[in-house]
Write a protein that holds these residues in place. Structure first.
Motif, PDB file in Angstrom:
ATOM      1  N   MET A 124     -79.179-100.908 -26.114  1.00  0.00           N
ATOM      2  CA  MET A 124     -79.661-102.266 -26.401  1.00  0.00           C
ATOM      3  C   MET A 124     -80.718-102.636 -25.364  1.00  0.00           C
ATOM      4  O   MET A 124     -80.528-102.401 -24.169  1.00  0.00           O
ATOM      5  N   GLU A 125     -81.800-103.253 -25.842  1.00  0.00           N
ATOM      6  CA  GLU A 125     -82.879-103.684 -24.943  1.00  0.00           C
ATOM      7  C   GLU A 125     -83.448-105.019 -25.395  1.00  0.00           C
ATOM      8  O   GLU A 125     -83.421-105.335 -26.582  1.00  0.00           O
ATOM      9  N   ALA A 126     -83.953-105.769 -24.433  1.00  0.00           N
ATOM     10  CA  ALA A 126     -84.692-106.996 -24.743  1.00  0.00           C
ATOM     11  C   ALA A 126     -85.853-107.098 -23.764  1.00  0.00           C
ATOM     12  O   ALA A 126     -85.655-106.936 -22.554  1.00  0.00           O
ATOM     13  N   ASP A 127     -87.035-107.332 -24.281  1.00  0.00           N
ATOM     14  CA  ASP A 127     -88.259-107.425 -23.462  1.00  0.00           C
ATOM     15  C   ASP A 127     -88.389-106.225 -22.523  1.00  0.00           C
ATOM     16  O   ASP A 127     -88.779-106.369 -21.354  1.00  0.00           O
ATOM     17  N   GLY A 128     -88.000-105.054 -23.006  1.00  0.00           N
ATOM     18  CA  GLY A 128     -88.148-103.839 -22.219  1.00  0.00           C
ATOM     19  C   GLY A 128     -87.067-103.623 -21.173  1.00  0.00           C
ATOM     20  O   GLY A 128     -87.037-102.592 -20.494  1.00  0.00           O
ATOM     21  N   GLY A 129     -86.149-104.570 -21.009  1.00  0.00           N
ATOM     22  CA  GLY A 129     -85.067-104.425 -20.027  1.00  0.00           C
ATOM     23  C   GLY A 129     -83.747-104.093 -20.710  1.00  0.00           C
ATOM     24  O   GLY A 129     -83.563-104.368 -21.903  1.00  0.00           O
ATOM     25  N   VAL A 130     -82.840-103.516 -19.948  1.00  0.00           N
ATOM     26  CA  VAL A 130     -81.531-103.138 -20.493  1.00  0.00           C
ATOM     27  C   VAL A 130     -80.713-104.389 -20.825  1.00  0.00           C
ATOM     28  O   VAL A 130     -80.697-105.354 -20.062  1.00  0.00           O
ATOM     29  N   VAL A 131     -80.050-104.363 -21.962  1.00  0.00           N
ATOM     30  CA  VAL A 131     -79.040-105.369 -22.287  1.00  0.00           C
ATOM     31  C   VAL A 131     -77.690-104.659 -22.191  1.00  0.00           C
ATOM     32  O   VAL A 131     -77.496-103.596 -22.778  1.00  0.00           O
ATOM     33  N   TYR A 132     -76.766-105.229 -21.410  1.00  0.00           N
ATOM     34  CA  TYR A 132     -75.489-104.574 -21.147  1.00  0.00           C
ATOM     35  C   TYR A 132     -74.457-104.917 -22.218  1.00  0.00           C
ATOM     36  O   TYR A 132     -74.602-105.889 -22.950  1.00  0.00           O
ATOM     37  N   ARG A 133     -73.423-104.090 -22.271  1.00  0.00           N
ATOM     38  CA  ARG A 133     -72.382-104.267 -23.290  1.00  0.00           C
ATOM     39  C   ARG A 133     -71.063-104.672 -22.642  1.00  0.00           C
ATOM     40  O   ARG A 133     -70.581-104.006 -21.736  1.00  0.00           O
ATOM     41  N   GLY A 134     -70.463-105.755 -23.129  1.00  0.00           N
ATOM     42  CA  GLY A 134     -69.156-106.165 -22.650  1.00  0.00           C
ATOM     43  C   GLY A 134     -68.082-105.222 -23.171  1.00  0.00           C
ATOM     44  O   GLY A 134     -68.079-104.865 -24.351  1.00  0.00           O
ATOM     45  N   THR A 135     -67.157-104.805 -22.271  1.00  0.00           N
ATOM     46  CA  THR A 135     -66.009-103.967 -22.648  1.00  0.00           C
ATOM     47  C   THR A 135     -66.441-102.748 -23.468  1.00  0.00           C
ATOM     48  O   THR A 135     -65.792-102.398 -24.452  1.00  0.00           O
ATOM     49  N   ALA A 136     -67.525-102.113 -23.054  1.00  0.00           N
ATOM     50  CA  ALA A 136     -68.043-100.912 -23.716  1.00  0.00           C
ATOM     51  C   ALA A 136     -68.265-101.122 -25.210  1.00  0.00           C
ATOM     52  O   ALA A 136     -68.244-100.177 -25.994  1.00  0.00           O
ATOM     53  N   THR A 137     -68.475-102.391 -25.612  1.00  0.00           N
ATOM     54  CA  THR A 137     -68.643-102.692 -27.042  1.00  0.00           C
ATOM     55  C   THR A 137     -69.884-103.573 -27.253  1.00  0.00           C
ATOM     56  O   THR A 137     -70.919-103.087 -27.659  1.00  0.00           O
ATOM     57  N   GLY A 138     -69.761-104.884 -26.976  1.00  0.00           N
ATOM     58  CA  GLY A 138     -70.890-105.792 -27.192  1.00  0.00           C
ATOM     59  C   GLY A 138     -71.026-106.208 -28.643  1.00  0.00           C
ATOM     60  O   GLY A 138     -72.044-105.982 -29.292  1.00  0.00           O
ATOM     61  N   ALA A 139     -69.961-106.846 -29.142  1.00  0.00           N
ATOM     62  CA  ALA A 139     -69.887-107.098 -30.587  1.00  0.00           C
ATOM     63  C   ALA A 139     -70.477-108.439 -31.022  1.00  0.00           C
ATOM     64  O   ALA A 139     -70.586-108.681 -32.228  1.00  0.00           O
ATOM     65  N   LEU A 140     -70.852-109.299 -30.067  1.00  0.00           N
ATOM     66  CA  LEU A 140     -71.405-110.588 -30.485  1.00  0.00           C
ATOM     67  C   LEU A 140     -72.865-110.407 -30.895  1.00  0.00           C
ATOM     68  O   LEU A 140     -73.803-110.877 -30.247  1.00  0.00           O
ATOM     69  N   ALA A 141     -73.017-109.685 -31.978  1.00  0.00           N
ATOM     70  CA  ALA A 141     -74.330-109.327 -32.504  1.00  0.00           C
ATOM     71  C   ALA A 141     -74.183-109.112 -34.005  1.00  0.00           C
ATOM     72  O   ALA A 141     -73.076-108.871 -34.494  1.00  0.00           O
ATOM     73  N   GLU A 142     -75.300-109.200 -34.712  1.00  0.00           N
ATOM     74  CA  GLU A 142     -75.207-108.976 -36.156  1.00  0.00           C
ATOM     75  C   GLU A 142     -74.885-107.515 -36.464  1.00  0.00           C
ATOM     76  O   GLU A 142     -74.152-107.202 -37.383  1.00  0.00           O
ATOM     77  N   ARG A 143     -75.472-106.630 -35.660  1.00  0.00           N
ATOM     78  CA  ARG A 143     -75.214-105.202 -35.855  1.00  0.00           C
ATOM     79  C   ARG A 143     -74.994-104.544 -34.506  1.00  0.00           C
ATOM     80  O   ARG A 143     -75.554-104.980 -33.499  1.00  0.00           O
ATOM     81  N   LEU A 144     -74.200-103.475 -34.483  1.00  0.00           N
ATOM     82  CA  LEU A 144     -74.143-102.665 -33.279  1.00  0.00           C
ATOM     83  C   LEU A 144     -73.804-101.227 -33.626  1.00  0.00           C
ATOM     84  O   LEU A 144     -73.247-100.946 -34.690  1.00  0.00           O
ATOM     85  N   THR A 145     -74.208-100.350 -32.723  1.00  0.00           N
ATOM     86  CA  THR A 145     -73.862 -98.938 -32.875  1.00  0.00           C
ATOM     87  C   THR A 145     -72.698 -98.650 -31.941  1.00  0.00           C
ATOM     88  O   THR A 145     -72.675 -99.106 -30.799  1.00  0.00           O
TER      89      THR A 145
END
Ligand code: ZN
Ligand code: ZN
Length: 364
Positions: A124-145
């Protein structure tokens, strides 16, 4: 590919809901369209600053959704399959993984602390920077891998908003009872804390055939809910002594601390009978320490242990829970609380921090 996600920037700051760049599913990964995410105590620990995590971070790990695409080598899932997300993408090689305890996997713990997946990336990235994932998941998103091994098949007949609860609170609470506390049929069980996990401990005790299920919580609305789910007696903390006297036992055979603060752990242990077992299920804030009387373990021969993510491999535990859901014994619907869209994620967290008796859901 692009998706929308809720970015956590720090304590007291509003979430930023925005488009981010999401990596396409790699080999052994799947792309999931997230349908519902429960706001869990772990998310609240991060939101309150109890645990320091890298930012910006996409929180949320108690989710359910539908597979949209699969990476190379994924054979067990196909687009269109409903899945429950597990947050234990373990390494499969360490001692804990080999013992069947993926939630204790050292690589997983490291990844959760670093806000990444096991390989150190987030995808996951935003404006070229890393976006981190909570609890190795990060589900507060429309889609995730996610890795295909943590997208657990749901099958038919369980609505996705209910299924989300299975991914963390239910596996944690019911699992702690069935796979760690293991009360005998007819036992007296004490559950301290009637939040999401505590309500599932109550149900786990009912499934195990406990004769008495005593639930203690300061909030009456939560106790009322616990009674609906199977608690035979409920009380606020100051009434616990009288309640146990009414049950006519010197303590519970098995007790569960579903809160995880030093006070609640001590309370659960204190009201466990001599020779009984007490299980800590709630996660403590960083730096917490217990101050316990060693006589509890020597003279009174009590046992104090803990349970992480149900003390069982989610891939084996979820089918057991689903069987109880389909037979109508494990109830999910009454545990649902207020529901929010991704854009209202701040309100969702406010409701959860406020002690909503039902699980707060975000539907991205
Ligand atoms: Zn959780
Ligand atoms: Zn491992």
């Amino acid at each position: 590919m692009k998706t929308r996600a809720a970015l956590f920037h720090g304590v007291g700051r509003p979430f930023e809901v925005r488009e981010i760049e999401l990596r396409e599913p790699r080999a052994d990964e799947v792309l999931v369209r997230v349908a519902a995410v429960g706001v869990c105590g772990t998310d609240l620990h991060v939101a309150k600053g109890d645990w320091d995590r890298p930012k910006p971070m996409v929180l949320g790990h108690e989710g359910a959704g539908v597979v949209e695409a699969v990476g190379e080598g994924v054979t067990q899932l196909s687009p269109g399959d409903a899945v429950v997300l597990s947050w234990a993408p373990s390494c499969g090689r360490c001692a804990d993984c080999r013992r069947g305890r993926p939630a204790a996997c050292i690589e997983l713990q490291r990844a959760i602390g670093a806000g990444t997946l096991l390989d150190g990336t987030t995808g996951m990235e935003a404006d070229g920077g890393v976006v981190y994932r909570g609890t190795a998941t990060g589900a507060l998103a429309e889609r995730l891998t996610v890795g295909a091994e943590v997208a657990l098949p749901l099958g038919d007949g369980v609505p996705l908003e209910q299924a989300a609860l299975l991914g963390c609170a239910a596996l944690t609470g019911v699992g702690a009872v069935l796979f760690q506390g293991r009360p005998a049929p007819g036992a007296c069980v004490l559950v301290v804390g009637a939040g999401g996990v505590g309500q599932f401990c109550v149900q786990g005790a009912r499934l195990a055939g406990a004769a008495e299920i005593v639930c203690v919580d300061p909030l009456e609305a939560r106790l009322e809910q616990a009674r609906r789910l199977g608690a035979t007696r409920t009380t606020t903390p100051d009434g616990l002594r009288d309640t146990m006297r009414d049950v006519d036992v010197d303590g519970a055979d098995v007790s569960f601390d579903a809160v995880g603060s030093p006070d609640t752990t001590a309370l659960a242990l204190r009201w466990t009978r001599n020779g009984g077992r007490s299980v800590v299920v709630g996660l403590p804030a960083a730096g917490e320490r217990l101050d316990l009387d060693p006589a509890e373990f020597v003279r009174r021969e009590k046992e104090l242990t803990g349970s992480m993510y149900g003390s069982e491999d989610p891939r084996r535990a979820l089918p057991v829970l689903l069987e109880h859901v389909r037979s109508g014994e494990l109830l999910l619907e009454p545990l649902l609380g207020p529901r929010f869209t991704l854009d209202d994620v701040d309100d969702a967290f406010a409701a959860a921090l406020d002690g909503s008796p039902g699980r707060v859901l975000v539907e991205p």
